[in-house]
Design a protein around this motif. Structure first.
Motif, mmCIF file in Angstrom:
data_model
loop_
_atom_site.group_PDB
_atom_site.id
_atom_site.type_symbol
_atom_site.label_atom_id
_atom_site.label_comp_id
_atom_site.label_asym_id
_atom_site.label_seq_id
_atom_site.Cartn_x
_atom_site.Cartn_y
_atom_site.Cartn_z
ATOM 1 N N MET A 105 0.952 -0.833 0.038
ATOM 2 C CA MET A 105 0.157 -0.236 0.372
ATOM 3 C C MET A 105 0.737 1.012 -0.160
ATOM 4 O O MET A 105 0.508 2.473 -0.900
ATOM 5 C CB MET A 105 -0.946 -0.299 1.057
ATOM 6 C CG MET A 105 -2.030 -0.672 1.219
ATOM 7 S SD MET A 105 -3.630 -0.993 -0.405
ATOM 8 C CE MET A 105 -3.897 0.132 0.203
ATOM 9 N N VAL A 106 2.440 1.191 0.780
ATOM 10 C CA VAL A 106 2.912 2.184 0.744
ATOM 11 C C VAL A 106 3.458 2.240 -0.122
ATOM 12 O O VAL A 106 4.119 3.549 -0.655
ATOM 13 C CB VAL A 106 3.757 2.513 2.150
ATOM 14 C CG1 VAL A 106 3.342 2.317 3.141
ATOM 15 C CG2 VAL A 106 4.374 1.723 1.661
ATOM 16 N N ASN A 107 3.995 1.911 -1.110
ATOM 17 C CA ASN A 107 4.255 1.861 -2.343
ATOM 18 C C ASN A 107 3.512 1.998 -3.603
ATOM 19 O O ASN A 107 4.587 1.535 -4.983
ATOM 20 C CB ASN A 107 5.780 0.729 -2.332
ATOM 21 C CG ASN A 107 6.858 1.267 -1.425
ATOM 22 O OD1 ASN A 107 7.192 1.824 -1.175
ATOM 23 N ND2 ASN A 107 6.429 -0.222 -1.187
ATOM 24 N N GLY A 108 2.095 1.736 -3.075
ATOM 25 C CA GLY A 108 1.968 2.416 -4.532
ATOM 26 C C GLY A 108 1.004 3.680 -4.623
ATOM 27 O O GLY A 108 2.505 4.636 -4.540
ATOM 28 N N ASN A 109 0.468 4.226 -5.192
ATOM 29 C CA ASN A 109 -0.280 5.487 -5.537
ATOM 30 C C ASN A 109 -1.242 5.501 -4.231
ATOM 31 O O ASN A 109 -0.508 6.211 -3.100
ATOM 32 C CB ASN A 109 -1.071 5.113 -6.799
ATOM 33 C CG ASN A 109 -2.904 4.935 -5.752
ATOM 34 O OD1 ASN A 109 -2.917 5.129 -5.591
ATOM 35 N ND2 ASN A 109 -3.226 4.348 -6.958
ATOM 36 N N ALA A 110 -0.473 7.332 -4.953
ATOM 37 C CA ALA A 110 -1.402 8.732 -3.337
ATOM 38 C C ALA A 110 -2.376 8.038 -2.864
ATOM 39 O O ALA A 110 -2.500 8.018 -1.455
ATOM 40 C CB ALA A 110 -0.914 10.013 -3.667
ATOM 41 N N GLU A 111 -3.246 7.271 -3.666
ATOM 42 C CA GLU A 111 -4.819 7.227 -2.689
ATOM 43 C C GLU A 111 -4.180 5.976 -1.780
ATOM 44 O O GLU A 111 -4.842 5.413 -0.567
ATOM 45 C CB GLU A 111 -5.548 7.369 -3.864
ATOM 46 C CG GLU A 111 -6.944 6.444 -2.992
ATOM 47 C CD GLU A 111 -7.639 7.780 -2.017
ATOM 48 O OE1 GLU A 111 -7.015 8.420 -1.992
ATOM 49 O OE2 GLU A 111 -8.825 6.994 -1.012
ATOM 50 N N GLN A 112 -3.339 4.551 -2.437
ATOM 51 C CA GLN A 112 -3.628 4.366 -1.288
ATOM 52 C C GLN A 112 -2.474 4.051 -0.046
ATOM 53 O O GLN A 112 -2.621 4.030 0.741
ATOM 54 C CB GLN A 112 -2.436 2.728 -2.538
ATOM 55 C CG GLN A 112 -3.268 2.274 -3.445
ATOM 56 C CD GLN A 112 -2.529 1.314 -4.387
ATOM 57 O OE1 GLN A 112 -1.594 1.667 -4.759
ATOM 58 N NE2 GLN A 112 -2.867 0.228 -4.436
#
Ligand code: ACO
Length: 311
Positions: A171-178
């Motif tokens: 999640m933290v390496n995903g997009n800004a929303e994630q």
């Protein structure tokens, strides 16, 4: 209880001996264990509900398989723990009835909702992380069946904690929303996770007797502090912020100082007024009612067999 027997019992405890089901034990020891082990078992069973909620919506097949395995493990933990409690002379049916009519508790944490997929990460990381912190020392608890159950439970909890951390990493390496979802899940889960260790030591009514009997190995505050100390660097690694402005490293004590949970909220939740208490208990009540036909059939079958054996 006979004072001589009590003294001899305490000698066995102090020598680090395990107490086994058929050994003599003080009534208070038996009662405290039934309360704690039964409550622990109920927590494992009720604890399936917030995560079971996400099995059908896991984002990939691998995540789904992991979550399914984890939730099944929790059911297994509940069953070992009910068996351990049964060796103390209480039946699983009695414990279930006590849970349903409010005479027994389950962990406060499971009265909070799981709103997004990121909660599956936060729950695995923090809730299972807190559970391990509490359960590792319980492998050395004085009651043999409870101590042995904890060995396997801890191995599985450590897989659970890692799968949660792995979700958080994704999640933290995903997009800004994630990343925002991961931070939001941490914000909502942090204090409920700290509350899992129980009230502060000054309000913990059972700690001193339970520790003298080695039913508990550490105080609530000791384990809470250990959890904070181990979790802060993990949050830093994830690039997330723990929702506590008072959190600071204390050079002198070698521990993090942190802001205490809102204890009014804790006592409110354990007295039945948390956001999901009614839902959780009604799910357990439904499962109990739906299983009534099977319990009745098994009892009738056992009675029939007993008469046949007599004839
Ligand atoms: N949730 C619900 N009730 C709690 C919690 C909690 N997090 N913490 C304390 N309480 C209750 C106690 O049961 C007690 O109430 P009671 O007398 O009606 O039973 C009261 O608050 C006072 O607390 P303490 O005197 O500190 O109680 P105790 O010595 O039992 O310590 C603790 C509480 C630390 C939870 C202990 O029972 C324990 O170690 N239990 C085993 C671990 C466990 O149950 N884990 C479940 C976690 S979730 C999981 O593993 C899936």
């Amino acid at each position: 209880d006979d004072p001589a027997k009590l003294a001899a019992f305490q000698v066995r405890i102090d020598a680090g001996e395990k107490i086994e089901p058929k050994d003599w034990m003080p009534e208070g020891y038996r009662k405290t264990l039934i309360r704690q082990v039964g409550q622990h078992a109920h927590s494992e069973i009720v604890g399936q509900l917030p995560e079971g909620n996400w099995i059908t919506r896991a984002p990939t097949l691998e995540r789904k398989a992991n979550l399914l395995a984890k939730v099944q493990d929790e059911a297994g933990h509940g069953l070992y723990l009910y068996c351990a409690a049964e060796t103390l002379g209480v039946s699983r049916d009695e414990m279930t009835e006590m849970l349903l009519d409010g005479r027994m508790k389950y962990s406060s944490i499971f009265n909070y909702p799981t709103l997004t997929w990121a909660d599956m990460g936060a729950v695995g990381w923090l809730v299972d992380g807190a559970a391990i912190m509490n359960q590792v020392p319980l492998q050395r608890t004085s009651y043999g069946p409870y101590a042995r159950a904890m060995v396997r439970v801890c191995k599985e909890e450590s897989f659970h904690q890692r799968q949660g951390f792995h979700i958080m990493m994704a999640m933290v390496n995903g997009n800004a929303e994630q990343k925002r979802m991961a931070q939001d899940a941490l914000n909502r889960t942090w204090y409920p996770a700290l509350m899992m260790f129980g009230p502060s030591d000054k309000d913990s009514v059972h700690s001193s007797q339970s520790m003298a009997w080695k039913i508990k190995i550490n105080t609530n505050d000791e384990l809470r502090q250990k959890f904070v100390d181990e979790t802060v660097p993990q949050a830093e690694y994830l690039g997330l912020t723990i929702p506590d402005e008072g959190l600071t490293w204390n050079e002198e004590t070698g521990h993090y100082d942190y802001t205490e949970p809102d204890w009014n909220e804790f006592f409110d939740v354990i007295s039945g007024n948390g956001p999901c208490n009614v839902d959780r208990l009604s799910a357990r009540q439904k499962a109990w009612d739906d299983g009534a036909w099977l319990r009745d059939a098994m009892t009738a079958h056992a009675a029939k067999k007993a008469t046949r054996n007599l004839a």
